[in-house]
Design a protein around this motif. Sequence first.
Motif, short mmCIF file in Angstrom:
data_model
loop_
_atom_site.label_atom_id
_atom_site.label_comp_id
_atom_site.label_asym_id
_atom_site.label_seq_id
_atom_site.Cartn_x
_atom_site.Cartn_y
_atom_site.Cartn_z
N ALA A 225 3.02 -2.46 -5.96
CA ALA A 225 3.98 -2.95 -7.17
C ALA A 225 3.57 -2.18 -8.45
CB ALA A 225 3.62 -4.40 -7.57
N ASN A 226 1.96 -1.99 -8.63
CA ASN A 226 1.34 -1.28 -9.74
C ASN A 226 1.57 0.41 -9.59
OD1 ASN A 226 0.15 -3.04 -12.00
ND2 ASN A 226 -0.35 -4.10 -9.91
N PHE A 227 1.69 0.88 -8.36
CA PHE A 227 1.87 2.46 -8.09
C PHE A 227 3.46 2.52 -8.50
CE2 PHE A 227 3.96 5.38 -5.35
CZ PHE A 227 3.36 6.38 -5.77
N ILE A 228 4.42 1.44 -8.25
CA ILE A 228 5.70 1.71 -8.58
C ILE A 228 5.65 1.63 -10.18
CG2 ILE A 228 8.05 0.76 -8.68
CD1 ILE A 228 7.43 -0.07 -5.84
N LEU A 229 4.93 0.73 -11.05
CA LEU A 229 5.17 0.82 -12.32
C LEU A 229 4.75 1.92 -12.76
CD1 LEU A 229 4.09 -2.99 -12.84
CD2 LEU A 229 6.23 -2.20 -13.07
N LEU A 230 3.68 2.55 -12.36
CA LEU A 230 3.10 3.74 -12.91
C LEU A 230 4.07 4.90 -12.73
CD1 LEU A 230 -0.59 3.47 -11.54
CD2 LEU A 230 0.02 3.62 -13.81
N ARG A 231 4.61 4.86 -11.42
CA ARG A 231 5.57 6.00 -11.27
C ARG A 231 6.71 5.69 -12.30
NH1 ARG A 231 6.20 9.48 -10.59
NH2 ARG A 231 7.80 9.96 -8.82
N ARG A 232 7.46 4.51 -12.27
CA ARG A 232 8.26 4.63 -13.44
C ARG A 232 8.00 4.81 -14.67
NH1 ARG A 232 9.89 -1.82 -12.16
NH2 ARG A 232 11.18 -1.65 -10.29
N SER A 233 6.73 4.89 -15.25
CA SER A 233 6.32 5.26 -16.59
C SER A 233 6.17 6.61 -16.78
CB SER A 233 4.83 4.65 -16.91
OG SER A 233 5.04 3.19 -16.65
N GLY A 234 6.49 7.55 -15.65
CA GLY A 234 6.10 8.77 -15.50
C GLY A 234 4.95 9.45 -15.01
#
Length: 274
Positions: A225-234
């Motif tokens: 989940a936090n990997f995905i949030l980091l990816r969404r952040s760029g």
Amino acid sequence: MRLPNWYRVEENGLWYYRAWNLHTSRLVSHGFSTRIGGVSHEPYNTLNLGLTVDDDPEAVLANRRAFAGVLGLNPEKIVVPNQIHSNIVKVVTETDAGAGALDHSSAIADADALITNVPDLPLALHFADCVCIFLLDPENRAIGVVHAGWRGTAANIVTEAVKAMEYEYGTQAGDIQAAISPSIGRNCFVVGKDVAEEIFKAFPHDDRILSQSSTDKWFVDLKNANFILLRRSGVPAANIAISQECTSCNSEDFYSYRRDGKTGRMGGWMSLLG
């Protein structure tokens, strides 16, 4: 030979984990501690770094000195927040040095992420299953440390930390080097309907994060989940190191609140080098 994203270091009888991408930057000193190498007695044996559990404070301070020693940090300058499972990010400056280091009553007011661009000012958060995320902006020489349990993850705390670094330091998300620590793994983190509903709101219809284990239980993958949030952040995927260690499974190395209840705390500490 493929180098690991994270690896264990054994030094002066103390064990801790280090992320390869952060270590090779040569810009920070960092580590995610284990339970090995301290002086605390059961059930906190032995390297408990948390002053918020019912351990002997003198033992905790001795453990903090030991962990600071292997990282080359000043234990009296560490900056500790009062963690409340929020998405609150605090900016740390020179005036905060030592907040929460010797007495938790002096900790930074309620927050679950700290950021700074001040060298030799260690950020120190503490964990017993939740995810620690280290953030490094090598271009502007700024760092962040994030505490993300299920509440903080659902509230996008790591996204808020990236935004705060962008605002305060001119960080570009594409430059960030990130590391996701040992934490409870998907197969060990089983939740009820109330938690599952909150995770679903943040990650709707995403079975990489949330999947049903039984009629009324679900698995949650906080690391992904936090990997995905980091990816969404760029943040580029290639810049994110993810530990494969599960704190609940590995009872030799880690404390786990889910597994043990009354237990100690690991430290996720990082400082910019001067």
